[in-house]
Design a protein around this motif. Structure first.
Motif, PDB file in Angstrom:
ATOM      1  N   CYS A 179       0.834  -1.202   0.000  1.00 27.95           N
ATOM      2  CA  CYS A 179       0.000   0.000   0.000  1.00 27.95           C
ATOM      3  C   CYS A 179       0.873   1.257   0.000  1.00 27.95           C
ATOM      4  CB  CYS A 179      -0.912   0.015   1.232  1.00 27.95           C
ATOM      5  SG  CYS A 179      -2.204  -1.253   1.214  1.00 27.95           S
ATOM      6  N   GLU A 183      -2.734   5.344   1.493  1.00 23.55           N
ATOM      7  CA  GLU A 183      -3.562   4.185   1.823  1.00 23.55           C
ATOM      8  C   GLU A 183      -3.278   3.686   3.236  1.00 23.55           C
ATOM      9  OE1 GLU A 183      -4.148   2.343  -2.703  1.00 23.55           O
ATOM     10  OE2 GLU A 183      -2.482   1.682  -1.419  1.00 23.55           O
ATOM     11  N   ILE A 187      -5.940   3.298   6.272  1.00 26.01           N
ATOM     12  CA  ILE A 187      -6.126   2.022   6.981  1.00 26.01           C
ATOM     13  C   ILE A 187      -5.926   2.218   8.479  1.00 26.01           C
ATOM     14  CG2 ILE A 187      -5.163  -0.302   7.299  1.00 26.01           C
ATOM     15  CD1 ILE A 187      -4.454  -0.172   4.241  1.00 26.01           C
ATOM     16  N   ILE A 213     -10.785  -6.958   5.531  1.00 24.24           N
ATOM     17  CA  ILE A 213     -10.548  -5.632   4.961  1.00 24.24           C
ATOM     18  C   ILE A 213     -11.319  -5.560   3.648  1.00 24.24           C
ATOM     19  CG2 ILE A 213      -8.822  -3.935   4.296  1.00 24.24           C
ATOM     20  CD1 ILE A 213      -8.414  -4.931   7.132  1.00 24.24           C
ATOM     21  N   PRO A 215     -11.751  -3.346   0.372  1.00 26.30           N
ATOM     22  CA  PRO A 215     -11.313  -2.207  -0.436  1.00 26.30           C
ATOM     23  C   PRO A 215     -12.410  -1.777  -1.416  1.00 26.30           C
ATOM     24  CG  PRO A 215     -10.334  -4.252  -1.256  1.00 26.30           C
ATOM     25  CD  PRO A 215     -11.249  -4.631  -0.133  1.00 26.30           C
ATOM     26  N   THR A 216     -12.610  -0.477  -1.538  1.00 27.91           N
ATOM     27  CA  THR A 216     -13.590   0.073  -2.476  1.00 27.91           C
ATOM     28  C   THR A 216     -12.929   1.180  -3.276  1.00 27.91           C
ATOM     29  OG1 THR A 216     -15.365  -0.343  -0.874  1.00 27.91           O
ATOM     30  CG2 THR A 216     -15.862   1.150  -2.695  1.00 27.91           C
ATOM     31  N   HIS A 217     -13.058   1.101  -4.606  1.00 27.66           N
ATOM     32  CA  HIS A 217     -12.479   2.136  -5.469  1.00 27.66           C
ATOM     33  C   HIS A 217     -13.389   3.359  -5.476  1.00 27.66           C
ATOM     34  CE1 HIS A 217      -9.110  -0.127  -7.253  1.00 27.66           C
ATOM     35  NE2 HIS A 217      -9.873  -1.162  -6.946  1.00 27.66           N
ATOM     36  N   HIS A 221      -8.768   6.777  -5.982  1.00 25.14           N
ATOM     37  CA  HIS A 221      -8.074   6.115  -4.886  1.00 25.14           C
ATOM     38  C   HIS A 221      -8.934   4.971  -4.345  1.00 25.14           C
ATOM     39  CE1 HIS A 221     -10.750   8.915  -2.819  1.00 25.14           C
ATOM     40  NE2 HIS A 221     -10.575   8.231  -1.704  1.00 25.14           N
ATOM     41  N   VAL A 222      -8.341   4.216  -3.433  1.00 24.60           N
ATOM     42  CA  VAL A 222      -9.028   3.074  -2.831  1.00 24.60           C
ATOM     43  C   VAL A 222      -9.318   3.392  -1.368  1.00 24.60           C
ATOM     44  CG1 VAL A 222      -8.900   0.623  -2.252  1.00 24.60           C
ATOM     45  CG2 VAL A 222      -7.868   1.454  -4.376  1.00 24.60           C
ATOM     46  N   PHE A 224     -10.462   1.807   2.279  1.00 24.79           N
ATOM     47  CA  PHE A 224     -10.461   0.521   2.986  1.00 24.79           C
ATOM     48  C   PHE A 224     -11.370   0.608   4.209  1.00 24.79           C
ATOM     49  CE2 PHE A 224      -6.455   0.830   0.754  1.00 24.79           C
ATOM     50  CZ  PHE A 224      -6.305  -0.430   0.191  1.00 24.79           C
TER      51      PHE A 224
END
Length: 353
Positions: A179, A183, A187, A213, A215-217, A221-222, A224
């Protein structure tokens, strides 16, 4: 970091009549065509390995032909009741690809893989022995976390919808190092909030393999999120730190990340944010939570020694005499939620929550 010791074998607590009535009121209790014991009639099994040829601790079961046909039909009915209105017209599009069994942990669940034969999309659900602790944990997660949960109970069997995500231990080992810095900061923030949420509602044993965990776009960016997936240790253990994920050695990397990325002022801010969100959910579900807590107060979901230890530890942090008056884990949780509601804006709560 504490060397926390968790009861090796938590007993399963029966579902009381009052809890059954609560589940009935909120459409959690429905007559099911299959019981946990029905799936124990398997003829044999093979070990399930992951893509790296490591033992997953799950075994794939096989049944004789007659049993399998009957069980498959029953599991399709269960799936239809869980995700829809029980309509049988979808059965012809469904296939039960696998029935797996896990002997690791307390719940010894069956994992059912259901595939849509038209497009090969698949999902899972779980069949477990009904345990009052787990039911209280699922209901509290549904009401006090950002996530809705779908489950059904019938007599001594519980059906749980699969919670999708990357197992925490796998993420920490294989994905966290990859990451980027932004990110990692995000987190770390989510772990602070997850830690706070577990403590507030007394959900224990959130070691890294008991949460996922997600993750969503989002645009460029992503994002978490962290979700609990195991609710066996709801209000059971006596040590306060067992309800705080930060104190498990399996979460050391996450705690280290928080120390690196989150300043004290931001830490306080995120805790207050999570407390205020939980308080708003408590208000939204006020009547329902009240009914659930009434069930818990009269129920047995722990042992006297643990109740005495936990209420005293929390009293030492809060100096709130209501905790010392607690006679059950339900009393302790009700007092804890009440304490949060009265003091969620206070930085002075940091010792407790």
């Amino acid at each position: 970091m504490d060397d926390l010791k968790i009861s090796k074998k938590k007993p399963s607590f029966p579902v009381s009549t009052k809890l059954h009535d609560y589940l009935q009121e909120y459409n959690r209790n429905i007559r099911l065509p299959v019981f946990y014991e029905d799936l124990l009639r398997f003829q044999g099994s093979v070990v399930v390995y992951d893509k790296n040829d490591e033992d997953t601790l799950w075994v794939r079961l096989y049944y004789n032909e007659f049993e399998r046909e009957e069980i498959d039909l029953s599991l399709k009915r269960v799936y239809s009741n869980l995700i829809s209105d029980g309509n049988e017209t979808i059965f012809k599009y469904l296939n039960i690809d696998a029935i797996d069994f896990c002997t690791f942990g307390n719940s010894k669940p069956f994992r059912i893989k259901v595939r849509n034969i038209l497009n090969d999309n698949y999902t899972y659900f779980y069949v477990k022995k009904a345990d009052a602790s787990r039911i209280y944990g699922l209901e509290l997660e549904h009401m006090l976390s950002p996530y809705n949960l779908n489950f059904l109970v019938y007599e001594d069997t519980i059906i749980e919808e699969h919670i999708a995500g990357i197992p925490g231990d796998e993420f920490i080992k294989n994905m966290l190092p990859e990451c980027n810095e932004m990110e990692k900061s995000q987190i770390a923030k989510e772990f602070v909030k997850f830690n706070e949420r577990c403590m507030i509602r007394l959900l224990g044993d959130m070691r890294s393999y008991n949460y996922v965990i997600v993750p969503t776009h989002d645009f460029d960016h992503v994002v978490f999120k962290i979700r609990a997936i195991d609710f066996d240790q709801q209000c059971y253990e006596g040590k306060l730190n067992i309800y705080r994920p930060q104190f498990f050695k399996e979460n050391f990397k996450m705690v280290e990340l928080v120390r690196e990325k989150i300043q004290k002022e931001s830490l306080d801010q995120y805790k207050i944010e999570e407390r205020s969100i939980v308080v708003r959910r408590m208000i939204s579900y006020q009547d329902r939570i009240g009914e659930l807590l009434n069930c818990m107060q009269e129920d047995t979901i722990s042992i006297p020694n643990y109740i005495g230890l936990l209420k005293e530890e929390i009293y030492q942090y809060t100096l709130d005499m209501e905790f010392r008056k607690s006679k059950s884990m339900g009393d302790i949780l009700k007092n804890a939620l009440g304490f949060v509601k009265r003091n969620y804006h206070s930085i002075n709560m940091n010792n407790f929550l």
